[in-house]
Design a protein around this motif. Structure first.
Motif, PDB file in Angstrom:
ATOM      1  N   THR A 580     -25.164  -5.287 -20.482  1.00 27.15           N
ATOM      2  CA  THR A 580     -25.754  -4.878 -19.200  1.00 27.15           C
ATOM      3  C   THR A 580     -27.254  -4.629 -19.302  1.00 27.15           C
ATOM      4  O   THR A 580     -27.962  -4.682 -18.305  1.00 27.15           O
ATOM      5  N   GLY A 581     -27.736  -4.385 -20.510  1.00 27.63           N
ATOM      6  CA  GLY A 581     -29.160  -4.135 -20.685  1.00 27.63           C
ATOM      7  C   GLY A 581     -30.011  -5.400 -20.804  1.00 27.63           C
ATOM      8  O   GLY A 581     -31.241  -5.327 -20.852  1.00 27.63           O
ATOM      9  N   LEU A 582     -29.378  -6.571 -20.826  1.00 31.12           N
ATOM     10  CA  LEU A 582     -30.139  -7.812 -21.033  1.00 31.12           C
ATOM     11  C   LEU A 582     -30.801  -8.302 -19.748  1.00 31.12           C
ATOM     12  O   LEU A 582     -30.375  -7.950 -18.649  1.00 31.12           O
ATOM     13  N   ASP A 583     -31.834  -9.162 -19.905  1.00 32.04           N
ATOM     14  CA  ASP A 583     -32.432  -9.741 -18.689  1.00 32.04           C
ATOM     15  C   ASP A 583     -31.509 -10.846 -18.156  1.00 32.04           C
ATOM     16  O   ASP A 583     -30.582 -11.291 -18.836  1.00 32.04           O
ATOM     17  N   GLU A 584     -31.766 -11.300 -16.960  1.00 28.26           N
ATOM     18  CA  GLU A 584     -30.870 -12.234 -16.269  1.00 28.26           C
ATOM     19  C   GLU A 584     -30.612 -13.496 -17.083  1.00 28.26           C
ATOM     20  O   GLU A 584     -29.474 -13.942 -17.215  1.00 28.26           O
ATOM     21  N   GLN A 585     -31.703 -14.042 -17.621  1.00 30.87           N
ATOM     22  CA  GLN A 585     -31.562 -15.306 -18.342  1.00 30.87           C
ATOM     23  C   GLN A 585     -30.643 -15.146 -19.553  1.00 30.87           C
ATOM     24  O   GLN A 585     -29.739 -15.944 -19.787  1.00 30.87           O
ATOM     25  N   LYS A 586     -30.853 -14.062 -20.293  1.00 33.25           N
ATOM     26  CA  LYS A 586     -30.016 -13.808 -21.474  1.00 33.25           C
ATOM     27  C   LYS A 586     -28.578 -13.530 -21.070  1.00 33.25           C
ATOM     28  O   LYS A 586     -27.629 -13.970 -21.722  1.00 33.25           O
ATOM     29  N   LYS A 587     -28.421 -12.785 -19.989  1.00 34.19           N
ATOM     30  CA  LYS A 587     -27.068 -12.493 -19.504  1.00 34.19           C
ATOM     31  C   LYS A 587     -26.303 -13.792 -19.267  1.00 34.19           C
ATOM     32  O   LYS A 587     -25.162 -13.952 -19.688  1.00 34.19           O
ATOM     33  N   THR A 588     -26.948 -14.702 -18.549  1.00 37.72           N
ATOM     34  CA  THR A 588     -26.293 -15.975 -18.220  1.00 37.72           C
ATOM     35  C   THR A 588     -25.888 -16.704 -19.496  1.00 37.72           C
ATOM     36  O   THR A 588     -24.756 -17.150 -19.648  1.00 37.72           O
ATOM     37  N   PHE A 589     -26.847 -16.778 -20.405  1.00 37.69           N
ATOM     38  CA  PHE A 589     -26.581 -17.487 -21.651  1.00 37.69           C
ATOM     39  C   PHE A 589     -25.430 -16.833 -22.420  1.00 37.69           C
ATOM     40  O   PHE A 589     -24.453 -17.483 -22.798  1.00 37.69           O
ATOM     41  N   VAL A 590     -25.538 -15.526 -22.617  1.00 40.26           N
ATOM     42  CA  VAL A 590     -24.539 -14.799 -23.412  1.00 40.26           C
ATOM     43  C   VAL A 590     -23.159 -14.851 -22.748  1.00 40.26           C
ATOM     44  O   VAL A 590     -22.146 -15.154 -23.396  1.00 40.26           O
ATOM     45  N   ALA A 591     -23.117 -14.601 -21.449  1.00 38.10           N
ATOM     46  CA  ALA A 591     -21.817 -14.547 -20.756  1.00 38.10           C
ATOM     47  C   ALA A 591     -21.070 -15.862 -20.924  1.00 38.10           C
ATOM     48  O   ALA A 591     -19.887 -15.885 -21.295  1.00 38.10           O
ATOM     49  N   ASN A 592     -21.763 -16.964 -20.647  1.00 41.40           N
ATOM     50  CA  ASN A 592     -21.066 -18.243 -20.730  1.00 41.40           C
ATOM     51  C   ASN A 592     -20.694 -18.603 -22.159  1.00 41.40           C
ATOM     52  O   ASN A 592     -19.607 -19.127 -22.418  1.00 41.40           O
ATOM     53  N   GLN A 593     -21.587 -18.268 -23.079  1.00 38.92           N
ATOM     54  CA  GLN A 593     -21.294 -18.558 -24.473  1.00 38.92           C
ATOM     55  C   GLN A 593     -20.091 -17.734 -24.966  1.00 38.92           C
ATOM     56  O   GLN A 593     -19.216 -18.250 -25.648  1.00 38.92           O
ATOM     57  N   VAL A 594     -20.063 -16.498 -24.574  1.00 35.18           N
ATOM     58  CA  VAL A 594     -18.930 -15.629 -24.949  1.00 35.18           C
ATOM     59  C   VAL A 594     -17.627 -16.197 -24.393  1.00 35.18           C
ATOM     60  O   VAL A 594     -16.596 -16.259 -25.064  1.00 35.18           O
ATOM     61  N   TYR A 595     -17.696 -16.651 -23.160  1.00 32.73           N
ATOM     62  CA  TYR A 595     -16.496 -17.233 -22.539  1.00 32.73           C
ATOM     63  C   TYR A 595     -16.047 -18.493 -23.275  1.00 32.73           C
ATOM     64  O   TYR A 595     -14.870 -18.655 -23.594  1.00 32.73           O
ATOM     65  N   TYR A 596     -17.001 -19.378 -23.572  1.00 33.52           N
ATOM     66  CA  TYR A 596     -16.625 -20.617 -24.250  1.00 33.52           C
ATOM     67  C   TYR A 596     -15.988 -20.343 -25.612  1.00 33.52           C
ATOM     68  O   TYR A 596     -15.021 -20.979 -26.007  1.00 33.52           O
ATOM     69  N   MET A 597     -16.568 -19.387 -26.307  1.00 29.92           N
ATOM     70  CA  MET A 597     -16.005 -19.071 -27.624  1.00 29.92           C
ATOM     71  C   MET A 597     -14.577 -18.551 -27.511  1.00 29.92           C
ATOM     72  O   MET A 597     -13.688 -18.929 -28.279  1.00 29.92           O
ATOM     73  N   ALA A 598     -14.368 -17.694 -26.534  1.00 29.39           N
ATOM     74  CA  ALA A 598     -13.018 -17.147 -26.350  1.00 29.39           C
ATOM     75  C   ALA A 598     -12.059 -18.258 -25.947  1.00 29.39           C
ATOM     76  O   ALA A 598     -10.932 -18.351 -26.435  1.00 29.39           O
ATOM     77  N   ARG A 599     -12.544 -19.121 -25.049  1.00 27.94           N
ATOM     78  CA  ARG A 599     -11.701 -20.226 -24.607  1.00 27.94           C
ATOM     79  C   ARG A 599     -11.341 -21.150 -25.764  1.00 27.94           C
ATOM     80  O   ARG A 599     -10.206 -21.610 -25.895  1.00 27.94           O
ATOM     81  N   LEU A 600     -12.330 -21.429 -26.600  1.00 34.10           N
ATOM     82  CA  LEU A 600     -12.080 -22.319 -27.727  1.00 34.10           C
ATOM     83  C   LEU A 600     -11.010 -21.768 -28.658  1.00 34.10           C
ATOM     84  O   LEU A 600     -10.200 -22.521 -29.199  1.00 34.10           O
ATOM     85  N   ALA A 601     -11.008 -20.460 -28.815  1.00 40.42           N
ATOM     86  CA  ALA A 601     -10.015 -19.861 -29.710  1.00 40.42           C
ATOM     87  C   ALA A 601      -8.635 -19.901 -29.078  1.00 40.42           C
ATOM     88  O   ALA A 601      -7.617 -19.741 -29.737  1.00 40.42           O
ATOM     89  N   TYR A 602      -8.605 -20.129 -27.774  1.00 45.27           N
ATOM     90  CA  TYR A 602      -7.312 -20.182 -27.093  1.00 45.27           C
ATOM     91  C   TYR A 602      -6.846 -21.616 -26.906  1.00 45.27           C
ATOM     92  O   TYR A 602      -5.738 -21.994 -27.240  1.00 45.27           O
ATOM     93  N   LYS A 603      -7.734 -22.429 -26.423  1.00 43.36           N
ATOM     94  CA  LYS A 603      -7.337 -23.775 -26.047  1.00 43.36           C
ATOM     95  C   LYS A 603      -8.577 -24.608 -25.803  1.00 43.36           C
ATOM     96  O   LYS A 603      -9.647 -24.068 -25.565  1.00 43.36           O
ATOM     97  N   LYS A 604      -8.430 -25.896 -25.808  1.00 44.52           N
ATOM     98  CA  LYS A 604      -9.578 -26.779 -25.604  1.00 44.52           C
ATOM     99  C   LYS A 604     -10.346 -26.480 -24.320  1.00 44.52           C
ATOM    100  O   LYS A 604      -9.772 -26.090 -23.318  1.00 44.52           O
ATOM    101  N   LEU A 605     -11.655 -26.717 -24.371  1.00 48.75           N
ATOM    102  CA  LEU A 605     -12.479 -26.601 -23.166  1.00 48.75           C
ATOM    103  C   LEU A 605     -12.375 -27.888 -22.366  1.00 48.75           C
ATOM    104  O   LEU A 605     -12.019 -28.931 -22.892  1.00 48.75           O
ATOM    105  N   SER A 606     -12.757 -27.800 -21.082  1.00 44.07           N
ATOM    106  CA  SER A 606     -12.842 -29.026 -20.288  1.00 44.07           C
ATOM    107  C   SER A 606     -14.077 -29.803 -20.775  1.00 44.07           C
ATOM    108  O   SER A 606     -14.960 -29.217 -21.412  1.00 44.07           O
ATOM    109  N   PRO A 607     -14.166 -31.085 -20.492  1.00 44.95           N
ATOM    110  CA  PRO A 607     -15.308 -31.873 -20.984  1.00 44.95           C
ATOM    111  C   PRO A 607     -16.666 -31.300 -20.554  1.00 44.95           C
ATOM    112  O   PRO A 607     -17.586 -31.218 -21.363  1.00 44.95           O
ATOM    113  N   GLU A 608     -16.770 -30.883 -19.309  1.00 47.22           N
ATOM    114  CA  GLU A 608     -18.059 -30.334 -18.847  1.00 47.22           C
ATOM    115  C   GLU A 608     -18.383 -29.056 -19.607  1.00 47.22           C
ATOM    116  O   GLU A 608     -19.516 -28.815 -20.026  1.00 47.22           O
TER     117      GLU A 608
END
Ligand code: ADP
Ligand code: MG
Length: 626
Positions: A580-608
């Motif tokens: 919550t303390g990060l600036d907007e740009q970092k938030k966007t980057f971190v949030a999506n990256q965190v999601y992708y990593m979690a998704r990868l550990a569960y199941k394949k990501l979509s191509p996009e």
């Protein structure tokens, strides 16, 4: 007074009916004719044994000889059994449905009917399904008996006369009908013998020459032996020969009982890898070493037909056509008993040699689980010997597993345990215990790691039938077990109690996260997990995932196994803590990256998603070296 009379049956009307309808399968004529020869030998030997006649020393190589004469278009079956006098031919052969076997048994009851196959007095006529004419040459064992020659086209008349026949016994010469000339083919005859006569009790020869002849059958099949006297090599050899499977069987059960009925047999567990292979099983049913049919559902419990095996039950109540069973309580009893015996053998092994049982388990578990699903009786008998491998590689049954490996609720410490104390008490009484399972050791590695680090355990359920099986267990034991795949209940299993939980802060975190997360269909939740190293992890509702899997299993389109996916943000992780303390740009980057990593550990990501994840990673690397 009312008049009494006998109902008359005109044979010329009956014969076509017998030929056409009595037997479901033409092939069996050979079994019937050979079985009659075997019966004839058995009878003769019984008479000798009882002292009714002296054994003929010059003719005691008891056997059946089969031969084909292509030019004469005949198939001949010859035995050196009891033979028949002219009277007997007239009585037993000519009077249809007047069985000499029944007559013999009645006469020699004291010797017991053991081993005599005939019963109904209709077997002989089955040969007319393939013959246009049949001749019998026979000579009785009786002193001074003359040879007899009988002949009939099977329509309604016959001739009978004396003939020269030197040796005791009977020769049946079948003049094969034009349309049936396949029965003059050596290969065809050999394969019929192999199918129907493989275990008949006297040697059967094709084209007997008098030297170096090899019998086509096994007169002392292994299943008749005492299990204590059989070696592993013999079991494997018998399997290979009987089922033409060059893979060794994995495990076998030798059934051998005398009471409440006689039943002997061997059931083999073959190696299977898929559902399709499973359906290839075959259990051959025999009656006194005479083949009846495969996979007779009335006698052999359906789930056992997934195995390969032979079962010989002299007490099955067959009807005339032999392949059909009389609808009889006895048959049900036999079937139930086979189930019980199989369960007993397995439980016996579990109790006396758990090590060996565990070694076999991977190979037999699919059969046992399917057996449970298909047969509740079987389930109730084997439920305690169904074992699962846990995360430490140990095999346990579910009660052992629950007892030794406390689950999430019991593990929760501090405040939460106190807060949930009352609830937990209640749970013990009526709520099932949650058992976590993994379905893919490699794919679920991250979850497994987290579970292990948190001191939790889970069972491995990775065969193709396990999704069904755990559902079945829940249905059978609703108050005992509830199953959760390891990625289905992450927040409950891994949360680190309520200590230090800040509802307001969590809410703000989730809002901030969602505001920048590109995937809008995933739900987001914050939880303090026991493991600090993972920023987030995907949780998928057990119910909707299973629902999707079932649909996929049955080929229902549109099945979406990913509904109800939740991203659990781990507030114990430093990245999430700082989010919550990060600036907007970092938030966007971190949030999506965190999601992708979690998704990868569960199941394949979509191509996009995969594309963006890769781009982000490239940017990260760039930053790292700058
Ligand atoms: P089943 O075998 O059920 O009694 P079949 O029609 O097969 O009925 O045979 C009728 C009877 O004919 C037999 O019971 C037996 O008495 C006599 N028979 C048939 N084949 C032979 C044989 N090869 N040797 C002696 N008797 C035979
Ligand atoms: Mg017969």
């Amino acid at each position: 007074m009312a008049k009494q009379g006998n109902i008359q049956i005109a044979s010329e009307n009956m014969m076509p009916i017998i030929k056409k309808w009595l037997y479901s399968d033409k092939d069996i004529f050979l079994r019937e004719i050979v079985a009659n020869g075997i019966d004839a030998i058995t009878k003769y030997r019984k008479l000798v044994e009882m002292g009714e006649t002296a054994e003929d020393e010059s003719n005691k190589n008891y056997c059946i000889k089969i031969s084909v004469d292509k030019d004469a278009k005949t198939l001949t079956v010859e035995d050196n059994g009891i033979g028949m006098t002219e009277n007997e031919v007239e009585k037993y052969i000519t009077q249809i449905a007047f069985s000499g076997a029944a007559d013999f048994l009645a006469k020699y009851e004291k010797a017991g009917g053991d081993g005599i196959i005939g019963h109904f007095g209709l077997g002989f006529y089955s040969a007319y399904m393939v013959s246009e004419n049949i001749e019998i040459f026979t000579k009785s064992y009786r002193e001074g008996a003359k040879g007899v020659h009988w002949e009939s086209d099977g329509e309604s008349t016959y001739t009978i006369e004396d003939c020269d026949k030197a040796e005791r016994g009977t020769r049946i010469v079948m003049h094969i009908a034009k349309e049936e000339k396949e029965f003059l083919d050596e290969g065809r005859i050999r394969s019929l013998i192999e199918k129907y006569c493989a275990f008949m009790p006297y040697d059967i020869y094709y084209n007997f020459t008098g030297k170096d002849d090899k019998a086509l059958n096994d007169t002392h099949p292994l299943y008749l032996k005492n299990p204590k006297e059989c070696t592993d090599e013999e079991y494997k050899e018998f399997y290979r020969k009987t089922f033409h499977d060059y893979h060794d069987p994995l495990f076998w059960i030798h059934l051998n009982m005398e009471y409440p009925f006689r039943l002997k047999g061997i059931l083999y567990f073959p190696k299977v890898k898929s559902k399709v292979e499973l359906e290839r099983g075959k259990v051959k049913l025999y009656c006194n070493q005479v083949y009846i049919a495969d996979n007779i559902k009335e006698v052999i419990p359906e789930f056992l037909t997934l195995l390969n095996g032979v079962i010989d039950c002299p007490d099955i109540p067959l009807n005339v056509s032999r392949s059909f069973l009389q609808n009889d309580r006895q048959v049900q009893k036999i079937s139930k008993h086979i189930t019980k015996k199989v369960a007993d053998k397995l439980t016996g092994l579990f109790k006396t040699d758990r090590k060996k049982y565990q070694q076999c388990w991977n190979d037999i578990s699919v059969f046992i689980k399917l057996g449970c699903i298909k047969d509740e009786d079987f389930y109730s008998k084997v439920k305690d010997i169904i074992i699962f491998k846990d995360l430490n590689g140990e095999y346990k049954n579910l009660d052992e597993f629950i007892g030794k490996a406390p689950q999430a609720e019991a593990n929760a410490e501090g405040e939460s345990a106190a807060a949930e104390g009352d609830k937990a008490e209640e749970k013990k009484e009526e709520q099932p215990t949650t058992i976590y399972y993994i379905s893919d050791e490699a794919g679920q590695a991250q979850y497994i790691d987290m579970f292990k680090n948190a001191g939790l355990n889970a069972i491995v359920c990775d065969t193709f039938i396990d999704t069904h099986f755990v559902s079945y267990l829940e249905y059978k034991e609703p108050t005992k077990y509830r199953f959760m795949r390891i990625d289905a209940d992450v927040d409950a299993a891994l949360k680190n109690g309520e200590a230090g939980k800040d509802e307001e802060a969590d809410k703000a975190l989730v809002e901030a996260f969602k505001a920048v997360l590109k995937n809008t269909s995933v739900a987001v939740k914050a939880e303090k997990l026991k493991n600090a190293e993972v920023p987030a992890i995907i949780n998928v509702s057990e119910f909707s995932r299973r629902f999707g899997e079932m649909n996929a299993f049955y080929g229902i389109a549109g099945a979406d196994a990913d509904r109800d996916m939740t991203l659990i943000l781990n507030t114990a992780n430093p990245v999430i803590e700082a989010f919550t303390g990060l600036d907007e740009q970092k938030k966007t980057f971190v949030a999506n990256q965190v999601y992708y990593m979690a998704r990868l550990a569960y199941k394949k990501l979509s191509p996009e998603e995969m594309k963006e994840f890769a781009e982000n990673n490239a940017a990260l690397l760039k930053n790292y070296i700058d």
